[in-house]
Design an enzyme around this catalytic site. Structure first.
Site, PDB file in Angstrom:
ATOM      1  N   CYS A   2       0.760  -1.114   0.181  1.00 14.99           N
ATOM      2  CA  CYS A   2       0.051   0.096  -0.122  1.00 14.99           C
ATOM      3  C   CYS A   2       0.768   1.312  -0.086  1.00 14.99           C
ATOM      4  O   CYS A   2       2.071   1.234   0.553  1.00 14.99           O
ATOM      5  CB  CYS A   2      -1.112   0.044   1.220  1.00 14.99           C
ATOM      6  SG  CYS A   2      -2.018  -1.241   1.528  1.00 14.99           S
ATOM      7  N   TYR A  82       0.718  -2.598   5.626  1.00 20.40           N
ATOM      8  CA  TYR A  82       1.397  -3.622   6.081  1.00 20.40           C
ATOM      9  C   TYR A  82       3.009  -3.447   6.292  1.00 20.40           C
ATOM     10  O   TYR A  82       3.567  -2.490   5.712  1.00 20.40           O
ATOM     11  CB  TYR A  82       1.451  -4.764   4.723  1.00 20.40           C
ATOM     12  CG  TYR A  82       0.648  -6.162   4.914  1.00 20.40           C
ATOM     13  CD1 TYR A  82      -0.955  -5.886   5.592  1.00 20.40           C
ATOM     14  CD2 TYR A  82       0.862  -7.398   5.123  1.00 20.40           C
ATOM     15  CE1 TYR A  82      -1.582  -6.907   5.865  1.00 20.40           C
ATOM     16  CE2 TYR A  82       0.163  -8.505   5.454  1.00 20.40           C
ATOM     17  CZ  TYR A  82      -1.009  -8.246   5.741  1.00 20.40           C
ATOM     18  OH  TYR A  82      -1.781  -9.217   6.080  1.00 20.40           O
ATOM     19  N   ASN A 175       5.501   0.435   2.956  1.00 23.02           N
ATOM     20  CA  ASN A 175       5.811  -0.874   3.651  1.00 23.02           C
ATOM     21  C   ASN A 175       7.008  -1.210   4.032  1.00 23.02           C
ATOM     22  O   ASN A 175       7.719  -0.108   4.380  1.00 23.02           O
ATOM     23  CB  ASN A 175       5.055  -1.963   2.815  1.00 23.02           C
ATOM     24  CG  ASN A 175       3.808  -1.891   2.070  1.00 23.02           C
ATOM     25  OD1 ASN A 175       3.554  -1.680   0.931  1.00 23.02           O
ATOM     26  ND2 ASN A 175       2.864  -1.790   2.943  1.00 23.02           N
ATOM     27  N   ARG A 228       8.011   2.536  -4.497  1.00 23.16           N
ATOM     28  CA  ARG A 228       6.860   3.431  -4.328  1.00 23.16           C
ATOM     29  C   ARG A 228       7.129   4.747  -3.384  1.00 23.16           C
ATOM     30  O   ARG A 228       6.439   5.609  -3.687  1.00 23.16           O
ATOM     31  CB  ARG A 228       5.779   2.656  -3.812  1.00 23.16           C
ATOM     32  CG  ARG A 228       5.098   1.506  -4.934  1.00 23.16           C
ATOM     33  CD  ARG A 228       4.026   0.596  -4.498  1.00 23.16           C
ATOM     34  NE  ARG A 228       4.321  -0.432  -3.712  1.00 23.16           N
ATOM     35  CZ  ARG A 228       4.021  -0.777  -2.492  1.00 23.16           C
ATOM     36  NH1 ARG A 228       3.494   0.276  -1.717  1.00 23.16           N
ATOM     37  NH2 ARG A 228       4.590  -1.674  -1.812  1.00 23.16           N
TER      38      ARG A 228
END
Length: 320
Positions: A2, A82, A175, A228
């Site tokens: 995420c 997570y 994460n 990310r």
């Protein structure tokens, strides 16, 4: 998997949002929790009473309601992500603190906390204990990002040192690894720039770019957590500050589109697709949700105030 981020407009309105990337089937709903709502701790069934009204995205399964993200009436917003391989929970409460199940933690802070500056005192009073969630049937490794209307942002990570609360000046979280690692890793991309590299010489050989965007060549292009984090941090810090709420929402969705995962790009060892189920942004000033799902790119809106304020019952709205 995420990605979460914050973004402020020129009028200092804070927007908070995330992609929900997951490899398990989930059926999210929008829940509105009234203030003074009473619920029960999933560890010891003790009664807990909320102080603040909030709206959140979550799922109820096997009698357990867990929240993925949300915002309360004071403008405190939070999301669960997570933290695989790094999360370490206590097995019991310690030092006379109140035990809170890991799957209840987001509900607990949204119902009890009005600002980021209140978090240190709140965290001293609780111990987060890992319990299996009804979706994965495992003790999910989690960490949390929290922000408020002032623009303050922090990360909460359960480690062998306990609940670590860290200021988040970049307003981004993904994460594993831990947040400190991600911030250090940004130094590897110090040469990334929106400016164009016009030419370079290797001995007498002149090299010219094929087109625009040569300054962004150092940026990573994959979907791992570090990649990310870097892409989101680069885009949000180089974007022109949005003039108003409309521009801010558009900018938020454009930024997270760069890290949204299409179905098929990532396959787990369980042979399931890990992809972006939904993307959602919250206006912390108005307590409005703006969201879109994988199968519908139209942005929809839900508000904390669209139901009767005095209701003592939880309300849930369809999430389509």
């Amino acid at each position: 998997m995420c990605t979460a981020m914050t973004l402020q407009s020129q009028s200092n309105k804070l927007f908070f949002g995330r992609t929900m990337d997951f490899s398990h089937d989930i059926i999210p709903q929008i829940y509105i929790i009234p203030n003074s709502y009473v619920w029960y701790n999933n560890l010891n069934n003790n009664q807990i009473k909320d102080s603040y009204r909030f709206i959140g995205l979550g799922q109820e399964l096997d009698g357990i309601l867990g929240f993925f993200d949300g915002v309360n009436e004071k403008g405190l917003a939070a999301a669960t992500l997570y933290f695989a391989g790094y999360a370490q929970y206590n097995t019991t409460a310690c030092n006379d603190t109140e035990p809170i199940a890991s799957i209840d933690f987001l509900h607990y802070i949204l119902g009890r906390c009005s600002s980021v500056k209140e978090l240190p005192d709140l965290l001293k009073k609780i111990t987060v204990v890992g319990v299996p969630d009804p979706v994965t049937k495992t003790i999910a490794p989690l960490h949390w990002i929290v922000a408020d209307r002032s623009g303050a942002c922090a990360v909460i990570e359960p480690t062998d040192k306990g609940l670590e609360l860290t200021d988040n000046p970049i307003g981004v979280m993904t994460n594993s690894p831990d947040f400190h690692w991600h911030m250090t890793n940004l130094r590897n991309y110090i040469e990334a720039s929106p400016e164009q590299t016009e030419e370079a010489f290797w001995d007498s050989v002149k090299l010219t770019p094929f087109g625009q965007a040569t300054g962004t060549m150092p940026l990573p292009g994959g979907f791992t957590s570090p990649e990310r984090f870097v892409r989101t941090a680069y885009l949000k810090t180089h974007l022109p500050k949005p003039k108003d709420n409309r521009e801010a929402i558009a900018a938020c969705f454009h930024i997270l589109a760069s890290v949204s995962i299409p179905k098929g790009a990532v396959i787990t060892n369980r042979n399931t697709y890990d992809y972006t189920k939904y993307t959602a942004f919250i206006n912390t000033s108005t307590c409005e949700y703006f969201y879109k799902t994988y199968d519908d790119v139209n942005i929809k809106v839900a508000s904390l105030w669209q139901t009767q304020r005095r209701s003592s019952d939880m309300t849930h709205l369809p999430f389509k």
